[in-house]
Design an enzyme around this catalytic site. Structure first.
Site, PDB file in Angstrom:
ATOM      1  N   ARG A 177     -10.504   4.622   9.541  1.00 12.42           N
ATOM      2  CA  ARG A 177     -10.321   3.241   9.969  1.00 12.42           C
ATOM      3  C   ARG A 177     -11.620   2.655  10.488  1.00 12.42           C
ATOM      4  NH1 ARG A 177      -4.440   3.004  10.928  1.00 12.42           N
ATOM      5  NH2 ARG A 177      -3.874   0.920  11.595  1.00 12.42           N
ATOM      6  N   ARG A 207      11.948  -8.500  12.846  1.00 10.10           N
ATOM      7  CA  ARG A 207      11.288  -7.639  13.834  1.00 10.10           C
ATOM      8  C   ARG A 207      10.254  -8.454  14.603  1.00 10.10           C
ATOM      9  NH1 ARG A 207       9.049  -2.753  10.364  1.00 10.10           N
ATOM     10  NH2 ARG A 207       7.248  -3.399  11.582  1.00 10.10           N
ATOM     11  N   ARG A 251      10.552 -10.961   5.914  1.00 10.96           N
ATOM     12  CA  ARG A 251      11.285  -9.688   5.971  1.00 10.96           C
ATOM     13  C   ARG A 251      12.405  -9.750   7.017  1.00 10.96           C
ATOM     14  NH1 ARG A 251       7.390  -4.680   5.962  1.00 10.96           N
ATOM     15  NH2 ARG A 251       6.808  -5.412   8.028  1.00 10.96           N
ATOM     16  N   LYS A 283       0.810  -1.219   0.000  1.00 10.21           N
ATOM     17  CA  LYS A 283       0.000   0.000   0.000  1.00 10.21           C
ATOM     18  C   LYS A 283       0.851   1.282   0.000  1.00 10.21           C
ATOM     19  CE  LYS A 283      -2.047   0.626   3.792  1.00 10.21           C
ATOM     20  NZ  LYS A 283      -2.731   1.058   4.991  1.00 10.21           N
ATOM     21  N   ARG A 331      -2.264  -8.729  13.859  1.00 11.02           N
ATOM     22  CA  ARG A 331      -2.454  -7.445  13.176  1.00 11.02           C
ATOM     23  C   ARG A 331      -3.449  -7.592  12.019  1.00 11.02           C
ATOM     24  NH1 ARG A 331       3.546  -6.566  12.093  1.00 11.02           N
ATOM     25  NH2 ARG A 331       3.033  -4.933  10.598  1.00 11.02           N
TER      26      ARG A 331
HETATM   27  P1  AMP Z   1      -0.618   2.218  11.315  1.00  8.38           P
HETATM   28  O1  AMP Z   1       0.849   2.415  11.030  1.00  8.38           O
HETATM   29  O2  AMP Z   1      -1.506   2.811  10.283  1.00  8.38           O
HETATM   30  O3  AMP Z   1      -0.962   0.784  11.638  1.00  8.38           O
HETATM   31  O4  AMP Z   1      -0.920   3.062  12.659  1.00  8.38           O
HETATM   32  C1  AMP Z   1      -0.151   2.894  13.828  1.00  8.38           C
HETATM   33  C2  AMP Z   1      -0.993   3.241  15.064  1.00  8.38           C
HETATM   34  O5  AMP Z   1      -1.451   4.597  14.983  1.00  8.38           O
HETATM   35  C3  AMP Z   1      -2.261   2.405  15.239  1.00  8.38           C
HETATM   36  O6  AMP Z   1      -2.014   1.184  15.884  1.00  8.38           O
HETATM   37  C4  AMP Z   1      -3.107   3.356  16.097  1.00  8.38           C
HETATM   38  O7  AMP Z   1      -2.656   3.364  17.439  1.00  8.38           O
HETATM   39  C5  AMP Z   1      -2.790   4.705  15.495  1.00  8.38           C
HETATM   40  N1  AMP Z   1      -3.686   5.059  14.367  1.00  8.38           N
HETATM   41  C6  AMP Z   1      -3.319   5.208  13.062  1.00  8.38           C
HETATM   42  N2  AMP Z   1      -4.380   5.555  12.301  1.00  8.38           N
HETATM   43  C7  AMP Z   1      -5.447   5.605  13.147  1.00  8.38           C
HETATM   44  C8  AMP Z   1      -6.831   5.914  12.953  1.00  8.38           C
HETATM   45  N3  AMP Z   1      -7.341   6.219  11.741  1.00  8.38           N
HETATM   46  N4  AMP Z   1      -7.646   5.887  14.048  1.00  8.38           N
HETATM   47  C9  AMP Z   1      -7.160   5.614  15.266  1.00  8.38           C
HETATM   48  N5  AMP Z   1      -5.865   5.309  15.508  1.00  8.38           N
HETATM   49  C10 AMP Z   1      -4.994   5.309  14.465  1.00  8.38           C
END
Ligand code: AMP
Length: 215
Positions: A93, A159, A127, A18, A170
């Site tokens: 989200r 990691r 990875r 993505k 996840r």
């Molecule tokens: P990501 O790298 O997109 O998985 O985001 C990392 C972390 O940021 C997530 O586990 C959440 O704690 C927070 N986060 C990112 N985007 C959102 C969102 N749209 N709503 C709420 N929390 C978010």
């Protein structure tokens, strides 16, 4: 490229490519990529009360409350750099966030880069990284010498969050989060699905072909 599609939400699980596709589309349309987690990291770095609270939630992989998330994102999207459009990565989200976005600047299309859980696990599980952040893949981009970084000769390791169980966890959170969003955007006839299991350049080509056809 002048296109009527210029406000895009990108969806796709870890390992779907993505972020790479976000850059390809952003280059093509000359609009910025807005990454939710990067906006949050900027707030965390300020070490304000809100920043500390958000940092705690992020460390535990929990979602930041909608109210804060929506305020931060809408503020960013309302800024001058996003005036001509944007590619959104990580936001919305859930339905509350999607509705808030619809009630402000709205979106033109939602691109879902789909891969199966098995493929996502295969890609992420292979990875390997070094402490300086160089990334390899046992299958797609192996280092010249097993277990050693080509660039800085440091040992390569996996990691913690790339281990199989962590990836599965996840992915299940991702599937749960996005199921309702896919339905929401599908009803609005904004959802476009791309086959993310193909090689990355082919996925980029499919996306660019779609944008050219629908410009
Ligand atoms: P990501 O790298 O997109 O998985 O985001 C990392 C972390 O940021 C997530 O586990 C959440 O704690 C927070 N986060 C990112 N985007 C959102 C969102 N749209 N709503 C709420 N929390 C978010």
């Amino acid at each position: 490229m002048i296109s009527k599609i210029k406000k895009i939400v990108l969806l796709g699980p870890q390992g779907s490519g993505k972020s790479t596709q976000a850059e390809v589309i952003a280059d093509f349309l000359a609009v910025p990529v807005v990454i939710a987690s990067q906006i949050l990291q900027k707030i965390v770095a300020k070490q304000s009360d809100l920043g500390k609270k958000i940092g705690e939630l992020m460390v535990h992989g929990e979602l930041v409350p909608d109210e804060h998330m929506i305020n931060l994102m809408l503020e960013e999207l309302g800024g001058s750099t996003c005036f001509n459009g944007f590619i959104l990565d990580g936001f919305p989200r859930n339905l509350v966030q999607a509705q808030a976005l619809d009630n402000s600047c709205g979106v033109d299309k939602v691109f879902n880069i789909e891969i199966s859980d098995e493929e996502a696990i295969r890609r992420i599980h292979g990875r390997r990284v070094c402490t300086n952040g160089h990334v390899f893949h046992l299958e797609f981009n192996p280092p010249k010498e097993e277990g050693i970084c080509d660039v800085c000769r440091q040992a390569l390791y996996q990691r913690k969050d790339d281990e199989k169980e962590a990836v599965q966890h996840r992915l299940s959170i991702y599937r749960h989060e996005t199921a309702k969003l896919l339905e929401y955007y599908s009803k609005q006839k904004k959802l476009v699905i791309f086959d993310g299991a193909q090689p990355i350049p082919k996925v980029s080509q499919d996306i660019l072909d779609y944008l050219k056809k629908n410009a």
